[in-house]
Design an enzyme around this catalytic site. Structure first.
Site, PDB file in Angstrom:
ATOM      1  N   GLY A   1       2.794  12.544   4.758  1.00 12.49           N
ATOM      2  CA  GLY A   1       2.672  11.330   5.665  1.00 12.49           C
ATOM      3  C   GLY A   1       1.308  11.336   6.331  1.00 12.49           C
TER       4      GLY A   1
ATOM      5  CB  ILE B   1       8.494  -4.460  36.697  1.00 10.02           C
ATOM      6  CG1 ILE B   1       7.513  -3.263  37.320  1.00 10.02           C
ATOM      7  CG2 ILE B   1       8.241  -5.557  37.418  1.00 10.02           C
ATOM      8  CD1 ILE B   1       6.062  -3.698  37.028  1.00 10.02           C
TER       9      ILE B   1
ATOM     10  CD  GLU C   1      -1.032   0.716   9.855  1.00 12.63           C
ATOM     11  OE1 GLU C   1      -2.435   0.664   9.963  1.00 12.63           O
ATOM     12  OE2 GLU C   1      -0.320  -0.272   9.976  1.00 12.63           O
ATOM     13  N   GLY C   2      -0.875   6.917  11.325  1.00 13.63           N
ATOM     14  CA  GLY C   2      -1.869   7.986  11.965  1.00 13.63           C
ATOM     15  C   GLY C   2      -1.241   8.228  13.249  1.00 13.63           C
TER      16      GLY C   2
ATOM     17  CD  GLU D   1       3.187  11.610  -1.876  1.00  9.01           C
ATOM     18  OE1 GLU D   1       3.446  13.032  -1.863  1.00  9.01           O
ATOM     19  OE2 GLU D   1       2.331  11.126  -2.860  1.00  9.01           O
TER      20      GLU D   1
ATOM     21  CD  GLU E   1       1.257  13.879  18.307  1.00  7.91           C
ATOM     22  OE1 GLU E   1       1.935  13.610  19.413  1.00  7.91           O
ATOM     23  OE2 GLU E   1       1.359  13.133  17.358  1.00  7.91           O
TER      24      GLU E   1
ATOM     25  NE  ARG F   1      15.687  -9.097  41.206  1.00  6.65           N
ATOM     26  CZ  ARG F   1      17.100  -9.289  41.501  1.00  6.65           C
ATOM     27  NH1 ARG F   1      17.469 -10.732  41.761  1.00  6.65           N
ATOM     28  NH2 ARG F   1      17.808  -8.313  41.424  1.00  6.65           N
TER      29      ARG F   1
ATOM     30  CD1 TRP G   1       7.028   7.123   5.905  1.00  3.27           C
ATOM     31  CD2 TRP G   1       8.921   6.223   6.524  1.00  3.27           C
ATOM     32  NE1 TRP G   1       7.600   8.103   6.393  1.00  3.27           N
ATOM     33  CE2 TRP G   1       8.815   7.561   6.535  1.00  3.27           C
ATOM     34  CE3 TRP G   1       9.877   5.138   6.574  1.00  3.27           C
ATOM     35  CZ2 TRP G   1      10.208   7.946   7.386  1.00  3.27           C
ATOM     36  CZ3 TRP G   1      11.148   5.773   7.162  1.00  3.27           C
ATOM     37  CH2 TRP G   1      11.318   7.200   7.439  1.00  3.27           C
TER      38      TRP G   1
ATOM     39  CG  PHE H   1      -2.076   1.119   1.108  1.00  2.00           C
ATOM     40  CD1 PHE H   1      -3.104   0.868   0.450  1.00  2.00           C
ATOM     41  CD2 PHE H   1      -1.673   2.144   1.944  1.00  2.00           C
ATOM     42  CE1 PHE H   1      -4.204   2.028   0.450  1.00  2.00           C
ATOM     43  CE2 PHE H   1      -2.505   3.262   1.964  1.00  2.00           C
ATOM     44  CZ  PHE H   1      -3.846   3.145   1.322  1.00  2.00           C
TER      45      PHE H   1
END
Length: 385
Positions: A134, A339, A365-366, A130, A369, A270, A159, A126
């Site tokens: 983006g 941890i 993919e988004g 660019e 922001e 632990r 990408w 896909f």
């Protein structure tokens, strides 16, 4: 209001949980190099997936698949995300990955592109992002100009996952730059061996995925390979984008669940300064935060998937699933690593890969922001009247 999964989905979830725990987690450091399955592994795992009866689970029944709905797929994505045995991008053991766009194309196009993908004879990639566009498709500079029975495509894509062996690309172009994403974008199905296509380089990332930069120079594509009408690009891509956001959210649930399992188990085992880590309030707070966000995200994803299955518009919900899921699962991986201390940094554990993968998901993919900006427009429209 019923928050319980239907009985058949509870069974699906339980079966997948056992499959992941017994077949995948024990070998998760031996199945792939991070980006691709090692030789012979995918075939072995695919055979086991067929035995589960889940082959082509996300392919509609009319095309020979199981046609599972969004809620069922969310359950599957969630459970499979608990392990790093399967590369986080582009790989599947339940059949070829089929872009939802391909289900919407013409019958003639399906013969050339969809059915070969379902049969495993072809793969696709896909091409949207660019260097200068983006998360903002309206700023796209790759153009497709009509020339008789063809379009001529010129531009630079970046990408692009899966381009190494792809037979064809779904290329998003600007056919009217003034209209931008509001009727100015068009998708084309373009064979990767078409003259004028150059794969420039693979980008080295902090994660194992190695996406490509691709140059299109005077690439002539027949009008017959256009998806829908000119200007339908964003509408065509929307099904892929919405499902992708739900998948991000469901993946986040699975990652948080595994991090919670790993962290709670290690905290019990632990001991420091004469007492188990699990007795430390700071560690308890980390575990509770993970548990709470897992619960919140799971409700959010299941609700959005259920609404989508019932024909409702879930744009707002999908935005929230994506950015909340990615950010909270990255935070869970970070706390799980903390941890574990030094052990969390090693490749003996899956934590460092969850950490890297989920950090990348916050951007791809988004970005958070941009999704929040899109969501804000909808919120202001709904509540600001």
């Amino acid at each position: 209001m019923d928050f319980d999964l239907p009985e058949e989905l509870v069974m699906l979830k339980d079966n997948l949980r056992r499959f992941v725990d017994t077949e995948l987690i024990p070998i998760e450091r031996e199945t792939n190099d991070g980006a691709e399955f090692l030789p012979g592994v995918q075939e072995t795992l695919e055979e086991k997936a067929r035995d589960l009866g889940l082959w082509l689970f996300d392919v509609p029944e009319e095309f020979g698949g199981l046609g599972l709905g969004n809620l069922s797929k969310a359950v599957m994505w969630e459970e499979m995300a608990r392990t790093i045995a399967i590369p986080s991008r582009g790989a599947s053991i339940f059949g070829p990955r089929v872009s939802p766009i391909l289900y919407t194309i013409s019958d003639e196009q399906k013969e050339q592109f969809l059915y070969p993908v379902i049969k495993g004879e072809k793969t696709s990639c896909f091409c949207q992002s660019e260097p200068e566009a983006g998360g903002d498709p309206g700023g796209m500079r790759t153009t497709a100009i009509r020339d008789g029975d063809h379009y001529v495509i010129n531009g630079h894509k970046r990408w692009i996952t899966g381009a190494s062996n792809a037979d064809f690309a779904q290329v998003v172009t600007a056919t009217d730059r003034e209209k931008g994403s509001r009727g100015g974008l068009t998708v084309f199905l373009v064979a990767m061996d078409t003259p004028g296509i150059t794969k420039l380089r693979q980008q080295e990332l902090m994660i194992a995925d190695k996406p490509w930069e691709i140059l299109f120079e005077n690439v002539r594509v027949p009008v017959s390979q256009r998806v829908g009408e000119e200007g339908d690009g964003m509408r065509a891509a929307q099904s892929w984008l919405t499902e992708g956001r739900l998948r991000h959210g469901a993946r986040g649930v699975g990652v948080i669940t595994r991090c919670l399992e790993l962290a709670a188990s290690y905290a019990n085992q632990r001991s420091t300064f004469g007492a188990p880590l699990a007795s430390r309030q700071t560690v308890q707070n980390m575990l509770v935060d993970m548990y709470q966000t897992q619960h919140q995200l799971q409700l959010m994803v299941y609700n959005a998937a259920w609404r989508a299955d019932n024909g409702q518009d879930v744009r707002k919900e999908s935005y929230m699933c994506k950015y909340f899921g990615d950010e909270m699962s990255f935070k869970a991986a970070d706390r799980c690593m903390q941890i574990h201390g030094g052990m969390g940094l090693t490749k003996d554990m899956p934590i460092e890969q969850f950490f890297r993968d989920q950090r990348s998901m916050v951007i791809t993919e988004g970005p958070t922001e941009i999704l929040k900006m899109a969501l804000a427009r909808l919120v202001i429209r709904e509540y600001g009247a």
